[in-house]
Design an enzyme around this catalytic site. Structure first.
Site, PDB file in Angstrom:
ATOM      1  N   SER A 286       0.954  -1.126   0.182  1.00  0.00           N
ATOM      2  CA  SER A 286      -0.104  -0.028  -0.022  1.00  0.00           C
ATOM      3  C   SER A 286       0.818   1.182  -0.117  1.00  0.00           C
ATOM      4  O   SER A 286       2.027   1.189  -0.600  1.00  0.00           O
ATOM      5  CB  SER A 286      -0.806  -0.022   1.274  1.00  0.00           C
ATOM      6  OG  SER A 286      -1.776   1.257   1.429  1.00  0.00           O
TER       7      SER A 286
ATOM      8  N   LYS B 193      -5.315   3.141  -3.306  1.00  0.00           N
ATOM      9  CA  LYS B 193      -4.493   2.629  -2.258  1.00  0.00           C
ATOM     10  C   LYS B 193      -5.563   2.808  -1.050  1.00  0.00           C
ATOM     11  O   LYS B 193      -5.577   1.706  -0.317  1.00  0.00           O
ATOM     12  CB  LYS B 193      -3.224   3.519  -1.976  1.00  0.00           C
ATOM     13  CG  LYS B 193      -2.219   3.472  -2.988  1.00  0.00           C
ATOM     14  CD  LYS B 193      -1.730   1.861  -3.104  1.00  0.00           C
ATOM     15  CE  LYS B 193      -0.423   2.000  -3.869  1.00  0.00           C
ATOM     16  NZ  LYS B 193       0.000   0.696  -4.092  1.00  0.00           N
TER      17      LYS B 193
ATOM     18  N   TYR C 252      -4.471   8.102  -7.303  1.00  0.00           N
ATOM     19  CA  TYR C 252      -3.693   7.062  -6.547  1.00  0.00           C
ATOM     20  C   TYR C 252      -4.001   6.933  -5.172  1.00  0.00           C
ATOM     21  O   TYR C 252      -4.254   5.589  -4.830  1.00  0.00           O
ATOM     22  CB  TYR C 252      -1.914   7.894  -6.453  1.00  0.00           C
ATOM     23  CG  TYR C 252      -1.159   7.065  -5.648  1.00  0.00           C
ATOM     24  CD1 TYR C 252      -0.602   5.802  -6.270  1.00  0.00           C
ATOM     25  CD2 TYR C 252      -0.582   7.513  -4.654  1.00  0.00           C
ATOM     26  CE1 TYR C 252       0.224   4.979  -5.682  1.00  0.00           C
ATOM     27  CE2 TYR C 252       0.310   6.547  -3.877  1.00  0.00           C
ATOM     28  CZ  TYR C 252       0.773   5.566  -4.493  1.00  0.00           C
ATOM     29  OH  TYR C 252       1.704   4.875  -3.539  1.00  0.00           O
TER      30      TYR C 252
HETATM   31  N1  LIG Z   1       8.122   5.074  -4.615  1.00  0.00           N
HETATM   32  C1  LIG Z   1       7.577   5.313  -3.425  1.00  0.00           C
HETATM   33  O1  LIG Z   1       7.994   6.379  -2.625  1.00  0.00           O
HETATM   34  C2  LIG Z   1       6.446   4.428  -2.933  1.00  0.00           C
HETATM   35  C3  LIG Z   1       5.874   5.091  -1.877  1.00  0.00           C
HETATM   36  C4  LIG Z   1       4.829   4.197  -1.441  1.00  0.00           C
HETATM   37  C5  LIG Z   1       4.230   3.074  -1.970  1.00  0.00           C
HETATM   38  N2  LIG Z   1       4.877   2.641  -3.161  1.00  0.00           N
HETATM   39  C6  LIG Z   1       4.260   1.626  -3.757  1.00  0.00           C
HETATM   40  O2  LIG Z   1       5.298   0.677  -3.867  1.00  0.00           O
HETATM   41  C7  LIG Z   1       4.974  -0.282  -4.906  1.00  0.00           C
HETATM   42  C8  LIG Z   1       6.269  -0.318  -5.890  1.00  0.00           C
HETATM   43  O3  LIG Z   1       6.743   1.031  -6.239  1.00  0.00           O
HETATM   44  P1  LIG Z   1       7.841   1.401  -6.726  1.00  0.00           P
HETATM   45  O4  LIG Z   1       8.220   2.492  -6.081  1.00  0.00           O
HETATM   46  O5  LIG Z   1       8.960   0.363  -6.554  1.00  0.00           O
HETATM   47  O6  LIG Z   1       7.526   1.935  -8.271  1.00  0.00           O
HETATM   48  P2  LIG Z   1       8.493   1.503  -9.567  1.00  0.00           P
HETATM   49  O7  LIG Z   1       9.952   1.598  -9.367  1.00  0.00           O
HETATM   50  O8  LIG Z   1       7.782   2.354 -10.605  1.00  0.00           O
HETATM   51  O9  LIG Z   1       8.283   0.041  -9.883  1.00  0.00           O
HETATM   52  C9  LIG Z   1       6.795  -0.462  -9.942  1.00  0.00           C
HETATM   53  C10 LIG Z   1       6.772  -1.651 -10.743  1.00  0.00           C
HETATM   54  O10 LIG Z   1       5.303  -1.913 -11.171  1.00  0.00           O
HETATM   55  C11 LIG Z   1       5.449  -2.613 -12.476  1.00  0.00           C
HETATM   56  N3  LIG Z   1       4.092  -2.220 -12.967  1.00  0.00           N
HETATM   57  C12 LIG Z   1       3.501  -1.283 -13.364  1.00  0.00           C
HETATM   58  N4  LIG Z   1       2.482  -1.445 -13.932  1.00  0.00           N
HETATM   59  C13 LIG Z   1       2.318  -2.765 -14.229  1.00  0.00           C
HETATM   60  C14 LIG Z   1       1.625  -3.659 -14.977  1.00  0.00           C
HETATM   61  N5  LIG Z   1       0.168  -3.254 -15.353  1.00  0.00           N
HETATM   62  N6  LIG Z   1       1.642  -4.882 -14.877  1.00  0.00           N
HETATM   63  C15 LIG Z   1       2.546  -5.512 -14.463  1.00  0.00           C
HETATM   64  N7  LIG Z   1       3.571  -4.686 -13.502  1.00  0.00           N
HETATM   65  C16 LIG Z   1       3.321  -3.256 -13.504  1.00  0.00           C
HETATM   66  C17 LIG Z   1       6.306  -1.905 -13.158  1.00  0.00           C
HETATM   67  O11 LIG Z   1       6.948  -2.486 -14.211  1.00  0.00           O
HETATM   68  P3  LIG Z   1       7.471  -1.555 -15.636  1.00  0.00           P
HETATM   69  O12 LIG Z   1       8.793  -1.196 -15.103  1.00  0.00           O
HETATM   70  O13 LIG Z   1       7.411  -2.576 -16.607  1.00  0.00           O
HETATM   71  O14 LIG Z   1       6.615  -0.355 -15.689  1.00  0.00           O
HETATM   72  C18 LIG Z   1       7.685  -1.715 -12.006  1.00  0.00           C
HETATM   73  O15 LIG Z   1       8.196  -2.982 -12.003  1.00  0.00           O
HETATM   74  C19 LIG Z   1       3.842   0.340  -5.712  1.00  0.00           C
HETATM   75  O16 LIG Z   1       2.634  -0.407  -5.505  1.00  0.00           O
HETATM   76  C20 LIG Z   1       3.629   1.755  -5.154  1.00  0.00           C
HETATM   77  O17 LIG Z   1       2.364   2.331  -5.183  1.00  0.00           O
HETATM   78  C21 LIG Z   1       5.891   3.478  -3.582  1.00  0.00           C
END
Ligand SMILES: NC(=O)c1ccc[n+]([C@@H]2O[C@H](COP(=O)([O-])OP(=O)(O)OC[C@H]3O[C@@H](n4cnc5c(N)ncnc54)[C@H](OP(=O)(O)O)[C@@H]3O)[C@@H](O)[C@H]2O)c1
Length: 320
Positions: free
Chosen positions: A168, A186, A182
């Site tokens: 989340s 969530k 977004y």
């Molecule tokens: N970054 C933050 O600060 C943060 C904070 C709170 C929560 N989160 C949560 O943590 C999780 C991971 O985020 P992250 O920061 O690691 O983001 P990220 O670096 O953008 O990675 C997201 C991953 O999800 C994949 N993805 C997106 N759409 C998809 C789809 N339709 N089917 C399959 N795979 C898909 C992406 O694949 P591609 O590379 O092919 O696009 C990538 O591997 C998410 O749920 C996000 O909401 C992140």
């Protein structure tokens, strides 16, 4: 319209059976971990950690990514092996979801730990999100994780064990301007997971929401604008221009300075995977703890007033 996933899953299972996959051993002792969106950020950090402890924890690891991102595993030194599967999975595709789960059911005896990590975060004010964009956001962050859960649950219930780990966000406990859909996705994931937690307790299947705050990563650079919010953010005369301009700078700064990294959050996820009875919610970072306490302790009116007053350059918003 997708056909109901249960039907697709049945069909995929029959196909796997016909293809002659060996039936899983009834005494399987390796637990199967399935991770979505493992090609970048938190998913990739988690993949590395799971691989590092796969022998001590006796894991089969199924790393998934969209077809277009599969090559990244090799770039990052992650190769497929007997115990590390690399599979293509577009989480919004019902056929792909069902075929993958059916293959795991047949060859490995089912998914024991599901990590719903794949996600996107549209940057847009409510007025700038069209219905298809809103559905796209909800589909990836809310609907697809739930559908994947529905695919793996019959097996988990039958074995009377399993773990669902949904990634989340602090955005799932508090909303920020320009991140409306977004947060909606969530919040929806949080609500469904909370209900699921109680529903699955009788079968010894745990549900955990991991709530990271800001993570020091380049994920923010990838945040997509909607068609209208992209226009508004670059057009100084747009009524919402200041919202985007200041929020973008603020969030980029917070992410750049964040103490949490994809690896530190991944370590919390692996701890949940090892835990006998993980809790419903796990904070992913220190700022998540701070925001949660603020939300709990402050009177509601004061909380929203305080947050509004502290938005970056908020006095300039709406002045055009
Ligand atoms: N970054 C933050 O600060 C943060 C904070 C709170 C929560 N989160 C949560 O943590 C999780 C991971 O985020 P992250 O920061 O690691 O983001 P990220 O670096 O953008 O990675 C997201 C991953 O999800 C994949 N993805 C997106 N759409 C998809 C789809 N339709 N089917 C399959 N795979 C898909 C992406 O694949 P591609 O590379 O092919 O696009 C990538 O591997 C998410 O749920 C996000 O909401 C992140």
């Amino acid at each position: 319209m997708h056909k109901p996933d249960a039907m697709l899953l049945e069909r995929a299972r029959a196909k796997a059976e016909a293809a002659g996959y060996p039936l899983a051993s009834p005494t399987k002792h390796r637990r199967v971990v399935l991770v979505t969106g493992a090609s970048a950020g938190l998913g990739l950090a988690l993949a590395r950690r799971l691989i590092a402890e796969q022998e001590s924890q006796q894991y089969y690891i199924v790393l998934t990514a969209r077809e277009s991102s599969l090559a990244r595993f090799k770039t990052h030194g992650i190769n497929a092996s007997e115990t590390v599967w690399i599979r293509s999975l577009e989480v919004t595709d019902a056929n792909q979801r069902c075929e993958l789960v059916a293959e795991i059911d047949k060859k490995l005896g089912g998914v024991d730990i599901l990590v719903n990590n794949a996600g996107v975060a549209y940057r847009s004010c409510v007025e700038h999100v069209t219905e298809p964009e809103r559905l796209h956001q909800m589909n990836i962050n809310f609907r697809s994780p739930l559908e994947l859960i529905r695919c793996v649950l019959p097996g988990m219930r039958a074995r009377r064990s399993g773990k669902i780990i949904n990634i989340s966000s602090v955005g799932g406990m508090m909303a920020m301007p320009t991140m409306s859909v977004y947060s909606a996705s969530k919040f929806a994931l949080e609500g469904a997971s909370e209900a699921l937690y109680y529903e699955l307790k009788p079968w010894n299947v745990s549900v955990t929401l991991v709530q990271p705050g800001f993570m020091r990563s380049d994920a923010f650079a990838k945040v997509p604008y909607t068609v209208m919010s992209a226009k508004a953010s670059s057009d100084c005369s747009d009524p919402y221009h200041e919202h985007y301009h200041h929020m973008e700078k603020f969030i980029a700064k917070m992410m750049g300075r964040a103490l949490a990294t994809p690896d530190s959050v991944a370590s919390k996820v692996t701890r949940i995977a090892r835990s006998k009875s993980p809790p419903l919610r796990v904070y992913g970072s220190v700022d998540a703890v701070a925001f949660a306490w603020l939300r709990c302790l402050l009177p509601r009116r004061f909380y929203t007033w305080l947050l509004y007053r502290n938005l970056p350059n908020v006095r300039q918003w709406g002045q055009r």
